[in-house]
Design a protein around this motif. Structure first.
Motif, PDB file in Angstrom:
ATOM      1  N   UNK B  25       0.854  -1.368   0.050  1.00 38.70           N
ATOM      2  CA  UNK B  25       0.036   0.119  -0.056  1.00 38.70           C
ATOM      3  C   UNK B  25       0.963   1.268  -0.176  1.00 38.70           C
ATOM      4  N   UNK B  26       2.019   1.270   0.822  1.00 39.84           N
ATOM      5  CA  UNK B  26       2.558   2.337   0.734  1.00 39.84           C
ATOM      6  C   UNK B  26       3.396   2.557  -0.571  1.00 39.84           C
ATOM      7  N   UNK B  27       3.774   1.683  -1.292  1.00 38.59           N
ATOM      8  CA  UNK B  27       4.333   1.904  -2.642  1.00 38.59           C
ATOM      9  C   UNK B  27       3.192   2.226  -3.614  1.00 38.59           C
ATOM     10  N   UNK B  28       2.051   1.806  -3.472  1.00 38.41           N
ATOM     11  CA  UNK B  28       1.051   2.511  -4.436  1.00 38.41           C
ATOM     12  C   UNK B  28       1.178   3.813  -4.238  1.00 38.41           C
ATOM     13  N   UNK B 102      18.991   8.127 -12.562  1.00 40.15           N
ATOM     14  CA  UNK B 102      17.979   8.609 -12.079  1.00 40.15           C
ATOM     15  C   UNK B 102      18.033   9.819 -11.084  1.00 40.15           C
ATOM     16  N   UNK B 103      16.831  10.708 -11.153  1.00 40.77           N
ATOM     17  CA  UNK B 103      17.069  11.695 -10.422  1.00 40.77           C
ATOM     18  C   UNK B 103      16.369  11.633  -8.884  1.00 40.77           C
ATOM     19  N   UNK B 104      15.371  10.891  -8.858  1.00 37.89           N
ATOM     20  CA  UNK B 104      14.579  10.601  -7.814  1.00 37.89           C
ATOM     21  C   UNK B 104      14.082   9.278  -7.559  1.00 37.89           C
ATOM     22  N   UNK B 105      14.477   8.560  -6.270  1.00 42.10           N
ATOM     23  CA  UNK B 105      13.896   7.218  -6.110  1.00 42.10           C
ATOM     24  C   UNK B 105      12.946   7.432  -5.272  1.00 42.10           C
ATOM     25  N   UNK B 106      11.638   6.922  -5.595  1.00 48.05           N
ATOM     26  CA  UNK B 106      10.292   7.189  -4.760  1.00 48.05           C
ATOM     27  C   UNK B 106       9.881   5.828  -4.335  1.00 48.05           C
ATOM     28  N   UNK B 107       9.721   5.444  -2.924  1.00 46.60           N
ATOM     29  CA  UNK B 107       9.361   4.129  -2.578  1.00 46.60           C
ATOM     30  C   UNK B 107       8.376   4.252  -1.182  1.00 46.60           C
ATOM     31  N   UNK B 108       7.699   3.115  -1.013  1.00 44.18           N
ATOM     32  CA  UNK B 108       6.898   3.304   0.236  1.00 44.18           C
ATOM     33  C   UNK B 108       7.856   3.257   1.337  1.00 44.18           C
ATOM     34  N   UNK B 109       7.239   3.926   2.507  1.00 44.09           N
ATOM     35  CA  UNK B 109       8.203   3.991   3.866  1.00 44.09           C
ATOM     36  C   UNK B 109       8.571   2.578   4.211  1.00 44.09           C
ATOM     37  N   UNK B 118      13.439   0.316   5.884  1.00 43.18           N
ATOM     38  CA  UNK B 118      14.975   0.397   5.954  1.00 43.18           C
ATOM     39  C   UNK B 118      15.279   0.760   4.590  1.00 43.18           C
ATOM     40  N   UNK B 119      14.712   0.109   3.587  1.00 41.52           N
ATOM     41  CA  UNK B 119      15.135   0.168   2.133  1.00 41.52           C
ATOM     42  C   UNK B 119      15.277   1.687   1.689  1.00 41.52           C
ATOM     43  N   UNK B 120      14.443   2.624   2.028  1.00 40.48           N
ATOM     44  CA  UNK B 120      14.815   4.028   1.534  1.00 40.48           C
ATOM     45  C   UNK B 120      16.033   4.421   2.115  1.00 40.48           C
TER      46      UNK B 120
END
Lengths: 119, 240
Positions: B25-28, B102-109, B118-120
């Motif tokens: 859900x956070x990755x959505x 890439x200029x941005x990496x966006x992922x779920x918290x 931890x991944x981010x």
């Protein structure tokens, strides 16, 4: 729908073309079919089950199968699009509330000024 | 949200066979934010990445249906997949970020199956990029990003330079539903396939799961009528 024609020389009847019903006089037919497919797809996640949803979806469409007035059909299609929006909102809220309950319970009790929630 | 989670009889993990998998859900929310940024013409292209066995391509397809331009499936299966955690994933993301410029990496918290969160942070550390975690609002301003973060006790606003890593929190946005027409359209979009070794990443885990147990069942609460009853009950069970 099939169009038959008689050849000029020997009068033999030959199938000239097959015109698919969806491209026929009523272009709304395609819209209605796509609406049904879209709703069916959404119905897979329905809380009361995909089968429950499919039954009611089918009977709702069958109930109106004899409507011919394009204006009426458009109104029904719009109603179908509205249901799609409602279902998307339902699914979103269900997920949002599940996440909120799981991860933000303490925050909620702080905002609502009540003690820690008991199971 | 309705699936019953069962612990494997040997306590090595939870049963995942036959359990329907879907996008975290956070990755959505992260995908939605990326697609929104592209719709505002603030970024050029959105690439959806997932690490795991064949089934994750379905999740990538959902991301494509939501508006991502292309996908990358980093194939990890078997024992490597069972041992895969934030460290391995962030190594993969860091390698891909460099490769794709890439200029941005966006992922779920965090992922709701392991709740590591931890991944981010690890990805940002490996790349030595700034991070805007627990983002509830993201604004791009030239080469900088303004991030409003949800923290204990309120909100914190920071400004970081790109390239950067952002992690999405619950209130960042409302993810769109991947409708059937969008899924059909997304079938034309490409998903590249590769292995961690192709990126020079080793999947060796430094963490060993010793045992997985269900949480202890909570005892029902007891209601009392008067303060005297409360005191008596507290005395009876040895609390006072």
């Amino acid at each position: 729908m099939v169009i038959w024609t008689r050849l000029p020389n020997r009068g033999k009847v030959v199938k000239a073309a097959t015109v698919s019903g969806s491209d026929m006089a009523n272009p709304l037919r395609r819209e209605v079919r796509q609406l049904y497919k879209n709703l069916l797809f959404l119905g897979r996640e329905y809380p009361k089950g995909a089968d429950y949803f499919r039954e009611r979806l089918k009977s709702a469409f069958m109930k109106n199968k004899d409507v011919t007035d394009p204006k009426e059909i458009k109104k029904l299609v719009d109603r179908g699009e509205f249901v799609i929006k409602e279902l998307e909102a339902l699914y979103y809220l269900r997920k949002y509330r599940a996440m909120k309950k799981r991860y933000y319970e303490d925050e909620m009790s702080a905002v609502l000024n009540i003690g820690r929630p008991v199971d | 949200e309705n699936t019953k989670i069962r612990v494997k009889p040997d306590h090595s993990g939870v049963v995942t066979d036959g359990v329907k998998h879907s996008m975290n859900p956070f990755c959505e929310i992260a995908v939605e934010e990326a697609v929104k940024l592209k719709e505002k013409k603030l970024i050029k292209e959105v690439v959806a990445v997932s690490c795991g066995p064949t089934q994750v391509t379905e999740t990538i397809r959902t991301a494509l249906a939501m508006g991502c331009d292309r996908g990358i499936h980093v194939e990890v299966s078997g024992k490597d997949y069972e041992a895969m955690g934030p460290l391995q994933i962030s190594k993969i993301f860091a390698a891909l970020a460099k490769k794709e410029e890439a200029s941005l990496i966006i992922l779920g918290k965090q992922a709701i199956d392991d709740d590591c969160n931890q991944t981010g942070q690890m990805t940002a550390a490996l790349l030595d990029w700034p991070q805007g975690t627990f983002a509830s609002e993201v604004t791009i301003d030239g080469e900088k990003v303004k991030v409003v973060r949800e923290i204990d006790g309120g909100l914190e606003t920071i400004k970081i330079s790109m390239p950067a890593v952002l992690t999405a929190d619950l209130r960042l946005n409302t993810p769109r539903y991947a409708t059937l027409p969008n899924i059909m359209k997304a079938k034309k979009k490409k998903i590249a396939n590769m292995k961690p070794a192709d990126l020079g990443v080793d999947m060796v885990s430094r963490v060993e799961v010793l045992r997985v147990d269900e949480p202890p069942t909570r005892l029902a609460g007891v209601k009392v009528e008067t303060v005297d009853d409360l005191v008596a009950k507290l005395r009876a069970n040895g609390t006072i």
